[in-house]
Design a protein around this motif. Structure first.
Motif, short mmCIF file in Angstrom:
data_model
loop_
_atom_site.label_atom_id
_atom_site.label_comp_id
_atom_site.label_asym_id
_atom_site.label_seq_id
_atom_site.Cartn_x
_atom_site.Cartn_y
_atom_site.Cartn_z
N ALA A 39 -49.33 6.41 2.38
CA ALA A 39 -48.20 5.31 2.83
C ALA A 39 -48.62 4.18 2.71
CB ALA A 39 -47.67 5.80 4.31
N THR A 40 -49.91 3.67 2.99
CA THR A 40 -50.24 2.48 2.89
C THR A 40 -50.89 2.11 1.67
OG1 THR A 40 -52.75 3.18 3.81
CG2 THR A 40 -51.17 2.57 5.65
N ALA A 41 -51.47 3.13 0.88
CA ALA A 41 -51.69 2.95 -0.70
C ALA A 41 -50.51 2.58 -1.59
CB ALA A 41 -52.47 3.94 -1.06
N LEU A 42 -49.30 2.95 -1.17
CA LEU A 42 -48.05 2.45 -1.71
C LEU A 42 -47.58 1.12 -1.67
CD1 LEU A 42 -46.01 5.98 -0.88
CD2 LEU A 42 -47.09 5.29 -3.35
N ILE A 43 -48.04 0.57 -0.61
CA ILE A 43 -47.74 -0.68 -0.22
C ILE A 43 -48.71 -1.88 -0.85
CG2 ILE A 43 -47.44 -2.61 1.66
CD1 ILE A 43 -46.97 -0.18 3.49
N LYS A 44 -48.20 -2.43 -2.17
CA LYS A 44 -48.96 -3.35 -3.03
C LYS A 44 -48.55 -4.64 -2.33
CE LYS A 44 -50.57 -0.02 -5.34
NZ LYS A 44 -51.54 0.72 -4.74
N SER A 45 -47.55 -4.89 -2.03
CA SER A 45 -47.10 -6.45 -1.78
C SER A 45 -45.82 -6.12 -0.80
CB SER A 45 -46.32 -7.14 -3.04
OG SER A 45 -46.07 -8.28 -2.72
N GLY A 46 -45.62 -7.21 0.26
CA GLY A 46 -44.78 -7.25 1.06
C GLY A 46 -44.69 -8.04 2.25
N TYR A 47 -43.83 -8.25 3.14
CA TYR A 47 -43.69 -9.31 4.03
C TYR A 47 -44.37 -8.26 5.30
CZ TYR A 47 -41.53 -12.85 1.51
OH TYR A 47 -41.36 -13.74 0.66
N HIS A 48 -45.01 -8.84 6.30
CA HIS A 48 -45.54 -8.02 7.35
C HIS A 48 -44.32 -7.39 8.19
CE1 HIS A 48 -48.56 -8.08 10.58
NE2 HIS A 48 -47.66 -7.35 11.47
N GLU A 49 -43.20 -7.83 8.43
CA GLU A 49 -42.27 -7.22 9.26
C GLU A 49 -41.73 -6.14 8.41
OE1 GLU A 49 -42.87 -11.35 10.47
OE2 GLU A 49 -42.57 -10.46 8.52
N ARG A 50 -41.27 -6.34 7.10
CA ARG A 50 -40.89 -5.17 6.21
C ARG A 50 -41.81 -4.09 6.09
NH1 ARG A 50 -38.36 -9.45 2.30
NH2 ARG A 50 -36.58 -10.05 3.61
N ILE A 51 -43.16 -4.33 6.16
CA ILE A 51 -44.24 -3.26 5.92
C ILE A 51 -44.19 -2.53 6.96
CG2 ILE A 51 -46.72 -2.92 5.87
CD1 ILE A 51 -46.84 -5.50 3.91
N ALA A 52 -43.97 -3.15 8.35
CA ALA A 52 -44.01 -2.49 9.60
C ALA A 52 -42.78 -1.38 9.54
CB ALA A 52 -44.07 -3.53 10.72
N ASP A 53 -41.56 -1.96 9.17
CA ASP A 53 -40.30 -0.93 9.19
C ASP A 53 -40.62 0.16 8.36
OD1 ASP A 53 -39.04 -2.68 10.75
OD2 ASP A 53 -37.91 -3.82 9.18
N ASP A 54 -41.23 0.06 7.10
CA ASP A 54 -41.47 1.08 6.09
C ASP A 54 -42.25 2.04 6.69
OD1 ASP A 54 -41.41 2.35 3.60
OD2 ASP A 54 -43.38 1.57 3.40
N LEU A 55 -43.46 1.54 7.40
CA LEU A 55 -44.50 2.56 7.68
C LEU A 55 -43.85 3.12 8.85
CD1 LEU A 55 -47.83 0.53 7.60
CD2 LEU A 55 -47.03 2.70 6.02
N ALA A 56 -43.19 2.57 9.89
CA ALA A 56 -42.52 3.25 11.00
C ALA A 56 -41.44 4.37 10.60
CB ALA A 56 -41.74 2.18 11.91
N GLU A 57 -40.94 4.22 9.68
CA GLU A 57 -40.15 5.11 9.04
C GLU A 57 -40.69 6.40 8.32
OE1 GLU A 57 -36.74 5.36 5.44
OE2 GLU A 57 -36.74 3.75 6.56
N ARG A 58 -41.87 5.95 7.64
CA ARG A 58 -42.69 7.14 6.91
C ARG A 58 -43.26 7.97 7.88
NH1 ARG A 58 -43.36 6.52 1.27
NH2 ARG A 58 -42.43 4.56 0.46
N LEU A 59 -44.11 7.23 8.99
CA LEU A 59 -45.00 7.90 9.66
C LEU A 59 -44.69 8.24 11.01
CD1 LEU A 59 -48.15 5.68 8.21
CD2 LEU A 59 -47.46 8.08 7.76
N GLY A 60 -43.68 7.28 11.81
CA GLY A 60 -43.16 7.88 13.13
C GLY A 60 -44.14 7.48 14.06
N GLY A 61 -44.03 7.79 15.24
CA GLY A 61 -45.04 7.46 16.47
C GLY A 61 -44.84 6.08 16.51
N ASP A 62 -45.65 5.52 17.76
CA ASP A 62 -45.23 3.90 18.09
C ASP A 62 -46.63 3.18 17.17
OD1 ASP A 62 -43.62 4.71 19.90
OD2 ASP A 62 -45.04 4.64 21.91
N GLN A 63 -46.14 2.35 16.57
CA GLN A 63 -47.04 1.48 15.60
C GLN A 63 -47.19 -0.04 16.22
OE1 GLN A 63 -46.13 2.02 11.57
NE2 GLN A 63 -45.65 4.37 11.89
N THR A 64 -48.22 -0.31 15.83
CA THR A 64 -48.94 -1.84 16.05
C THR A 64 -49.28 -2.20 14.70
OG1 THR A 64 -48.91 -1.61 18.41
CG2 THR A 64 -50.01 -3.59 17.19
N ILE A 65 -49.04 -3.20 14.27
CA ILE A 65 -49.67 -3.68 12.79
C ILE A 65 -50.07 -5.31 13.21
CG2 ILE A 65 -49.60 -4.36 10.51
CD1 ILE A 65 -47.38 -2.11 10.15
#
Length: 81
Positions: A39-65
Motif C-alpha cells: 500500500a505504501t509502495a503504491l504511493i509515489k506522490s500525493g498530499y499528506h491528508e489524501r495519503i492518510a485517507d487512502d491508507l486508512a481505506e486500504r489498511l483499516g485500523g486507527d492510523q497516525t501519519i
C-alpha cells in the motif's frame, strides 16, 4: 492490540520535495506486513491528508501519519469505525 510502524517516502505534487512519512497503525485485527509495504509502495506522490485517507481505506485500523514538509510538522489521525 497490534501496533505496526512503517516509514515510506513520497513526492509532494506541489514542489517536488521528497517527504519521509512515519505511519503507525493500531488494530485489533492482523494487518499483513506485505499489505502495508504494498500500500505504501503504491504511493509515489500525493498530499499528506489524501495519503492518510487512502491508507486508512486500504489498511483499516486507527492510523497516525507524521511528516515534516518545508519545516512544518504534519500529523494526521484516521480512526476506524
Amino acid at each position: 492490540m497490534n501496533i505496526y510502524r512503517h516509514t515510506f517516502a513520497a513526492t509532494c505534487p506541489s514542489d517536488g520535495d521528497t517527504i519521509i512519512y512515519s505511519l503507525e497503525i493500531r488494530s485489533l485485527a492482523v494487518v499483513m506486513v506485505e499489505h502495508i509495504r504494498t500500500a505504501t509502495a503504491l504511493i509515489k506522490s500525493g498530499y499528506h491528508e489524501r495519503i492518510a485517507d487512502d491508507l486508512a481505506e486500504r489498511l483499516g485500523g486507527d492510523q497516525t501519519i507524521k511528516a515534516v514538509h518545508q519545516g512544518v510538522e504534519i500529523e494526521t489521525v484516521r480512526l476506524s469505525g
